[in-house]
Design a protein around this motif. Structure first.
Motif, short mmCIF file in Angstrom:
data_model
loop_
_atom_site.label_atom_id
_atom_site.label_comp_id
_atom_site.label_asym_id
_atom_site.label_seq_id
_atom_site.Cartn_x
_atom_site.Cartn_y
_atom_site.Cartn_z
N ILE A 83 37.78 19.39 -4.55
CA ILE A 83 37.88 18.62 -5.79
C ILE A 83 36.50 18.09 -6.16
O ILE A 83 35.87 17.38 -5.37
CB ILE A 83 38.87 17.44 -5.63
N ALA A 84 36.04 18.41 -7.34
CA ALA A 84 34.75 17.92 -7.82
C ALA A 84 34.94 16.65 -8.63
O ALA A 84 36.05 16.36 -9.11
CB ALA A 84 34.07 18.98 -8.69
N MET A 85 33.85 15.90 -8.77
CA MET A 85 33.86 14.75 -9.67
C MET A 85 32.67 14.82 -10.60
O MET A 85 31.53 15.01 -10.17
CB MET A 85 33.80 13.42 -8.90
N VAL A 86 32.94 14.69 -11.91
CA VAL A 86 31.89 14.58 -12.92
C VAL A 86 31.90 13.11 -13.35
O VAL A 86 32.79 12.67 -14.07
CB VAL A 86 32.16 15.50 -14.12
N ASN A 87 30.90 12.36 -12.89
CA ASN A 87 30.92 10.92 -13.13
C ASN A 87 30.18 10.56 -14.42
O ASN A 87 29.53 11.38 -15.04
CB ASN A 87 30.31 10.18 -11.94
N ILE A 88 30.28 9.27 -14.79
CA ILE A 88 29.56 8.73 -15.93
C ILE A 88 28.32 8.00 -15.40
O ILE A 88 27.98 8.13 -14.22
CB ILE A 88 30.47 7.80 -16.77
N ASP B 41 31.70 16.20 -0.39
CA ASP B 41 30.65 17.23 -0.49
C ASP B 41 29.73 16.85 -1.65
O ASP B 41 30.15 16.89 -2.81
CB ASP B 41 31.30 18.59 -0.75
N PRO B 42 28.47 16.48 -1.36
CA PRO B 42 27.55 16.08 -2.44
C PRO B 42 27.39 17.15 -3.52
O PRO B 42 27.12 16.82 -4.67
CB PRO B 42 26.22 15.84 -1.71
N GLU B 43 27.59 18.41 -3.14
CA GLU B 43 27.48 19.50 -4.13
C GLU B 43 28.54 19.39 -5.22
O GLU B 43 28.36 19.90 -6.33
CB GLU B 43 27.62 20.86 -3.44
N LEU B 44 29.64 18.75 -4.88
CA LEU B 44 30.76 18.67 -5.82
C LEU B 44 30.75 17.39 -6.65
O LEU B 44 31.67 17.16 -7.45
CB LEU B 44 32.09 18.77 -5.06
N VAL B 45 29.74 16.53 -6.46
CA VAL B 45 29.64 15.29 -7.25
C VAL B 45 28.49 15.45 -8.23
O VAL B 45 27.33 15.57 -7.83
CB VAL B 45 29.43 14.07 -6.34
N TYR B 46 28.82 15.46 -9.50
CA TYR B 46 27.82 15.65 -10.56
C TYR B 46 27.65 14.35 -11.32
O TYR B 46 28.62 13.78 -11.81
CB TYR B 46 28.26 16.76 -11.49
N ILE C 285 38.91 19.26 -10.92
CA ILE C 285 37.79 18.41 -11.33
C ILE C 285 38.34 17.07 -11.83
O ILE C 285 39.21 17.03 -12.71
CB ILE C 285 36.96 19.07 -12.44
N PHE C 286 37.82 15.99 -11.26
CA PHE C 286 38.11 14.64 -11.75
C PHE C 286 36.92 14.21 -12.60
O PHE C 286 35.80 14.10 -12.11
CB PHE C 286 38.33 13.69 -10.58
N CYS C 287 37.16 13.98 -13.88
CA CYS C 287 36.10 13.57 -14.80
C CYS C 287 36.14 12.05 -14.98
O CYS C 287 37.22 11.47 -15.18
CB CYS C 287 36.26 14.25 -16.15
N GLY C 288 34.96 11.43 -14.95
CA GLY C 288 34.87 9.97 -15.03
C GLY C 288 35.29 9.39 -16.35
O GLY C 288 35.52 8.18 -16.45
N ASN C 289 35.40 10.20 -17.41
CA ASN C 289 36.00 9.74 -18.66
C ASN C 289 36.51 10.95 -19.44
O ASN C 289 36.25 12.11 -19.08
CB ASN C 289 35.04 8.88 -19.49
N ASP C 290 37.26 10.67 -20.51
CA ASP C 290 37.89 11.75 -21.27
C ASP C 290 36.86 12.57 -22.06
O ASP C 290 37.08 13.77 -22.30
CB ASP C 290 38.93 11.18 -22.23
N ARG C 291 35.77 11.95 -22.47
CA ARG C 291 34.75 12.71 -23.20
C ARG C 291 34.14 13.78 -22.30
O ARG C 291 33.90 14.92 -22.73
CB ARG C 291 33.68 11.77 -23.74
N SER C 292 33.89 13.44 -21.04
CA SER C 292 33.41 14.44 -20.09
C SER C 292 34.46 15.52 -19.87
O SER C 292 34.13 16.71 -19.74
CB SER C 292 33.07 13.78 -18.75
N ALA C 293 35.72 15.11 -19.83
CA ALA C 293 36.81 16.07 -19.62
C ALA C 293 36.89 17.07 -20.79
O ALA C 293 37.17 18.25 -20.58
CB ALA C 293 38.14 15.34 -19.46
N LEU C 294 36.61 16.60 -22.00
CA LEU C 294 36.63 17.50 -23.15
C LEU C 294 35.53 18.56 -23.01
O LEU C 294 35.76 19.75 -23.28
CB LEU C 294 36.45 16.71 -24.44
#
Length: 337
Positions: free
Chosen positions: A184-189, A215-220, A246-255
């Motif tokens: 599971i990756a995370m795209v943070n704000i 995994d640091p590779e999966l955290v953006y 992917i877990f996105c830190g907000n909906d704009r990133s998810a879009l």
């Protein structure tokens, strides 16, 4: 111009003394006047169009039936309307009104707004931020009871009402784990924001709880905008072992994530599951399929802040409001399972 009706007029119309009218209209008649008498007074006041003289009342009690709300860009933020509505509904429920000033981040206007509210002898001031952050409450606001909304008081002098970002991030990640995902990756704000730090802490806690090392590779580290979500997913899906969720830190990133996946001919949730954060109503119709996301409880936060503003004995605690996961159509088991 016709003369405004007075308390004496109400008393005469209801056949009671002015003292009884005062007790009934102030809500203090319990045990002192029968309900029949109290209703007769209320009916007479309504028929005459009588309104309480708030200025005279404030001189007597030292406060008016008003709560102030001061915030930066609260009139333009897509979320703040719900905070204001929550605070306004609670104020009205407790027979108060809400005086709102949007400062636009102007310090001079903020000072003037606070002074104006103090001159009106408000019951309290709700000091509001457009996005969850740490603030220093202006000294002048501390001359009355002040509550921070969507912000935490750095000096610990005022109660603070904030979303429970950590639990929100945890439950978002759990929804992906429960679907069977392990990569599971995370795209943070922006990582300078308390929201970003809390959401990542929840993400990491959920993974570690089931024995998955982060995994640091999966955290953006993104910027919380559509473009960074797009760029993040292009990067993540190019990894030798790309994520299945992917877990996105907000909906704009998810879009942006949705758009990148579509460009790569990958489908949500058949190929990759996606979860957002915010439940931003302005974006909902842009997600196909509908996005599973974490709801920011702004109305509940506004309600809580107004209740605290009306309680001068409330300690300077931090009040966390739960952010529930709204399950829609963007999460499915990993492909092949």
């Amino acid at each position: 111009m016709a003369q405004r009706p007075t308390m004496h007029d109400v008393a005469a119309a209801a056949g009671v003394s002015q003292a009884v009218v005062s007790l009934v209209l102030s809500g203090s008649s319990a045990g002192r006047a029968s309900e029949t008498t109290a209703q007769r007074v209320r009916d007479a006041a309504a028929k005459l169009g009588y309104r309480t003289n708030l200025q005279a009342k404030s001189l007597k009690t030292g406060v008016t039936e008003i709560i102030g709300l001061v915030g930066d860009e609260v009139a333009t933020s897509p979320f703040s309307g719900m905070m204001i509505k929550g605070a306004q509904d609670r104020a009205w429920q407790d027979q108060h009104t809400l005086m709102t000033v949007d400062t636009g981040g102007d310090d001079d206007l903020e000072r003037a707004a606070i002074e104006t509210m103090l001159s009106h002898r408000v019951r309290g001031i709700i000091y509001t931020a457009m996005y969850h952050r740490e603030v220093t409450v202006p000294a002048a606001a501390l001359d009355t009871h002040v509550v921070c909304l969507n912000a935490r008081d750095l000096d610990g002098r005022a109660p603070s009402v904030i979303p429970d970002e950590v639990t929100g991030g945890y439950e978002a990640t759990r929804s992906l784990l429960d679907a069977g995902h392990t990569r599971i990756a995370m795209v943070n704000i922006h990582d300078t924001l308390p929201a970003a730090r809390g959401r990542r802490e929840g993400y990491e806690r959920a993974l570690l709880e089931v024995g998955i090392e982060v995994d640091p590779e999966l955290v953006y580290q993104g910027e919380g905008i559509q473009r960074s979500g797009f760029e993040a997913v292009r990067h993540l899906m190019a990894l030798p072992a790309p994520p299945t969720a992917i877990f996105c830190g907000n909906d704009r990133s998810a879009l942006g994530a949705y758009q990148a996946l579509a460009e790569l001919s990958l489908h949500v949730p058949g190929d990759v599951s996606v979860v957002g954060f915010d439940d931003q109503d302005l974006l909902r119709d842009f997600f196909h399929p509908a996005l599973t996301t974490v709801h920011l409880p702004f109305a509940e936060m506004g309600d809580k802040a107004a209740a605290l503003a009306l309680d001068p004995s409330a300690p300077a605690d931090v009040h966390l409001v739960h952010c529930p996961v709204i399950h829609r159509k963007s999460v499915a088991p990993p492909k092949g399972r």
